[in-house]
Design an enzyme around this catalytic site. Structure first.
Site: not given
Ligand code: NAD
Length: 362
Positions: A124, A192, A225, A249
């Site tokens: 972002y 991740k 995930d 987000d």
């Protein structure tokens, strides 16, 4: 003494939500000295910018804003008014409590999670290179010069993901300090790092280091995930999540879904510079603009978080109880809180606000 607060009206459904929330906040008995300010599409038409200097100056002056949702205008050079506002005051921590209220339609109950989303870096930060632009070609050439086997196609656009030690340290510390202050037991870092070794891997290793200074709070981590799957299967096992910007987000909306949707999900943006901006997780819902239809709860609960920030805890408790009562009664609630979305007995934004005011006074 009255609290000075900037009310950023926003656009789309913002004006009706903010008018209702202002009345509800005033009915708590807390004294406010509100400065109203503009942002978004309506401001763009009037002033040629969606984020007028006067709005930023007001927030600087008051140090505290309650913000209505703002549409992101396309093609103005502004990536997002929301991102620009958070950047202007370095509001690096986005706090999004996700709590079940009895009466809200949801597959789950008794959820009480707090999401702490990093607000300033990650994808972002706006470092992007458009396909076919000279800078992008130069960057692609440079990458091939350093990594000849890079899996990179020449017809690509590029968004840069940067995560820093200092940025991660302060957000993870914020999460642990919040845990201590709010008697929370566990912080879970989400990442991740198995794939994104130098950005998310850094986030995880810094989070592990910070966690060592908080032996009284449990710490663990999950790959993003797997985290999504676990949140829909066993949300009760989690207490607080700390995440880089993009995952924060996405998981904010996922967790809003666990507790009944965007209509009931509040939020706060906090920094170290003495400024705080409170706003709902949802956007401007432009298709409902002016219809007096959408749920004011998320903005009102953002106001409740603001009352806590202003140390008006008794008023915050009173307001939260009133919101919970109106939702539990299930009569004076907006369409999204009804079992059937076409239920004719659903009330509008203003009438739900009125019911909350009555519940506070009863
Ligand atoms: P949105 O959150 O505005 O609306 C998506 C859908 O969620 C709506 O169509 C509606 O069905 C439901 N919804 C949202 N708020 C609700 C409420 N209070 N009560 C009942 N239902 C509600 O998301 P979007 O349509 O993707 O975005 C619209 C605009 O808002 C975009 O320009 C986006 O960039 C912007 N946005 C702003 C913020 C912010 O101001 N912080 C946050 C998210 C999106």
């Amino acid at each position: 003494m009255a609290h000075r607060v900037t009310l950023v009206i926003g656009d789309g459904t913002g004006p009706e939500l903010m008018e209702t929330t202002r009345r509800v906040l005033e009915a708590t008995g807390v004294k406010f000295d509100f400065e109203t300010a503009e942002a978004g599409i309506d401001a763009m038409e009037k002033y040629g910018t969606p984020l007028p200097d006067a709005t930023l100056e007001s927030i600087k002056r008051t140090g505290c804003a309650l913000k209505g949702p703002v549409t992101t205008p396309v093609g103005t050079g502004f990536r997002s008014v929301n991102v620009a506002m958070r950047a202007a005051f370095d509001l690096y921590a986005c706090v999004r409590p996700c709590k079940s209220y009895a009466g809200v339609r949801s597959r789950y109950n008794n959820i009480d999670l707090v999401i702490i989303r990093e607000n300033t870096e990650d994808l972002y930060a706006g470092i992007e290179f458009e396909k076919d632009k000279p800078d992008t070609k130069e960057l692609v050439d440079w990458i091939f010069s350093k990594q000849p086997k890079a899996r990179l196609r020449r017809d690509c656009g590029i968004s840069v993901k940067a995560i820093s030690v200092s940025g991660t340290e302060r957000i993870v510390k914020y999460a642990f300090d919040y845990a201590r202050q709010n008697k929370r037991k566990k912080v879970t870092a989400v990442h991740k790092s198995n794939i994104l070794k130098f950005s998310d891997g850094l986030f995880l290793s810094v989070a592990r280091e910070v966690a060592k200074s908080y032996p009284d709070i449990q710490f663990d981590d999950r790959i993003v995930d797997n985290m999504c799957m676990q949140l829909v299967q066993r949300p009760e096992e989690y207490d607080m999540l700390v995440l880089p910007n993009l995952y924060g987000d996405i998981l904010s909306d996922l967790c809003a879904g666990l507790v009944g949707g965007l209509g009931v999900a509040p939020g706060a943006n906090i920094g170290n510079g003495g400024v705080a901006i409170f706003e709902a997780t949802h956007g401007s819902a432009p298709k409902y603009k002016g219809l007096d239809k959408v749920n004011p709860t998320a903005v009102i609960l953002s106001g409740m978080l603001m009352l806590r920030h202003l140390k008006e805890n008794a008023a915050a408790d009173k307001l939260e109880r009133a919101v919970a009562k109106v939702i539990a009664d299930g009569k004076s609630v907006t369409y999204d809180l009804k079992a059937d979305r076409n239920d004719k007995s659903a009330v509008g934004t203003r009438a739900m606000g009125d019911a909350i005011i009555r519940a506070m006074n009863s």
